[in-house]
Design a protein around this motif. Structure first.
Motif, mmCIF file in Angstrom:
data_model
loop_
_atom_site.group_PDB
_atom_site.id
_atom_site.type_symbol
_atom_site.label_atom_id
_atom_site.label_comp_id
_atom_site.label_asym_id
_atom_site.label_seq_id
_atom_site.Cartn_x
_atom_site.Cartn_y
_atom_site.Cartn_z
ATOM 1 N N GLY A 33 0.802 -1.213 0.000
ATOM 2 C CA GLY A 33 0.000 0.000 0.000
ATOM 3 C C GLY A 33 0.835 1.263 0.000
ATOM 4 N N GLU A 34 0.129 2.379 -0.033
ATOM 5 C CA GLU A 34 0.752 3.699 -0.007
ATOM 6 C C GLU A 34 0.969 4.119 1.443
ATOM 7 O OE1 GLU A 34 1.644 5.526 -2.714
ATOM 8 O OE2 GLU A 34 0.754 4.165 -4.180
ATOM 9 N N TYR A 35 2.138 4.676 1.734
ATOM 10 C CA TYR A 35 2.481 5.150 3.072
ATOM 11 C C TYR A 35 2.769 6.643 3.005
ATOM 12 C CZ TYR A 35 2.868 0.366 4.775
ATOM 13 O OH TYR A 35 2.592 -0.926 5.147
ATOM 14 N N VAL A 36 2.132 7.406 3.878
ATOM 15 C CA VAL A 36 2.338 8.846 3.979
ATOM 16 C C VAL A 36 3.159 9.097 5.242
ATOM 17 C CG1 VAL A 36 1.185 11.056 4.366
ATOM 18 C CG2 VAL A 36 0.219 9.414 2.763
ATOM 19 N N CYS A 37 4.142 9.973 5.146
ATOM 20 C CA CYS A 37 5.009 10.268 6.291
ATOM 21 C C CYS A 37 4.761 11.694 6.766
ATOM 22 C CB CYS A 37 6.469 10.091 5.901
ATOM 23 S SG CYS A 37 6.860 8.391 5.393
ATOM 24 N N GLU A 50 2.339 16.678 6.998
ATOM 25 C CA GLU A 50 2.848 15.739 5.995
ATOM 26 C C GLU A 50 4.153 16.260 5.409
ATOM 27 O OE1 GLU A 50 1.439 13.775 1.780
ATOM 28 O OE2 GLU A 50 -0.100 14.391 3.202
ATOM 29 N N GLN A 51 5.106 15.341 5.200
ATOM 30 C CA GLN A 51 6.425 15.685 4.672
ATOM 31 C C GLN A 51 6.495 15.328 3.189
ATOM 32 O OE1 GLN A 51 8.900 17.207 6.933
ATOM 33 N NE2 GLN A 51 6.810 17.446 7.682
ATOM 34 N N GLU A 52 6.501 16.362 2.351
ATOM 35 C CA GLU A 52 6.581 16.161 0.902
ATOM 36 C C GLU A 52 7.821 15.348 0.547
ATOM 37 O OE1 GLU A 52 4.797 16.956 -1.976
ATOM 38 O OE2 GLU A 52 3.212 17.436 -0.541
ATOM 39 N N GLY A 53 7.656 14.389 -0.330
ATOM 40 C CA GLY A 53 8.777 13.602 -0.824
ATOM 41 C C GLY A 53 9.244 12.488 0.100
#
Length: 122
Positions: A33-37, A50-53
């Motif tokens: 899956g997709e993980y957002v940090c 949220e941290q871009e990149g």
């Protein structure tokens, strides 16, 4: 005869002493899956920033991809180490289902957390 038994015991201990120190547990895989940090926010703004990149996708097996390329990771117990690709050297700890926290070079948990947001986008 006693000497050969003693030598065999010493040899067995030597083998045990050279076993890998890093073996923390069973090998396993992260959920696809997709993980957002994100980093924690504060009381005056949003709870998470949220941290871009920094996001990534687990694409199957022990593979991942980011906007900068793809690579592989190794998961032993709860410890995740990205071994190849743009995240090489990044270490994370699995906190729970779909939640990871970055581990610093000093071995302490960092502030960055990544959570699974859904299936892999094609």
């Amino acid at each position: 005869m006693k000497t050969s038994t003693t030598l065999a015991s010493i040899a067995a201990l030597a083998v045990l002493a050279t076993a890998p120190v890093f073996a923390q547990g069973r090998l396993s895989l992260l959920d696809r899956g997709e993980y957002v940090c994100a980093l924690p926010g504060d009381a005056t703004s949003s709870a998470w920033v949220e941290q871009e990149g920094r996001g990534f996708a687990i694409t199957g097996g022990s593979s991942y991809r980011t906007a900068r390329g793809s690579g592989t990771y190794l998961m032993e117990g709860k410890q995740v180490t990205f071994t190849r690709g743009p995240m090489r050297g990044t270490r994370m700890m699995l906190l729970g289902s779909g939640m990871l926290q970055e581990v610093g070079r000093d071995g302490k948990l960092g502030r960055l957390r990544c959570h699974r947001t859904g299936p892999v986008a094609d």
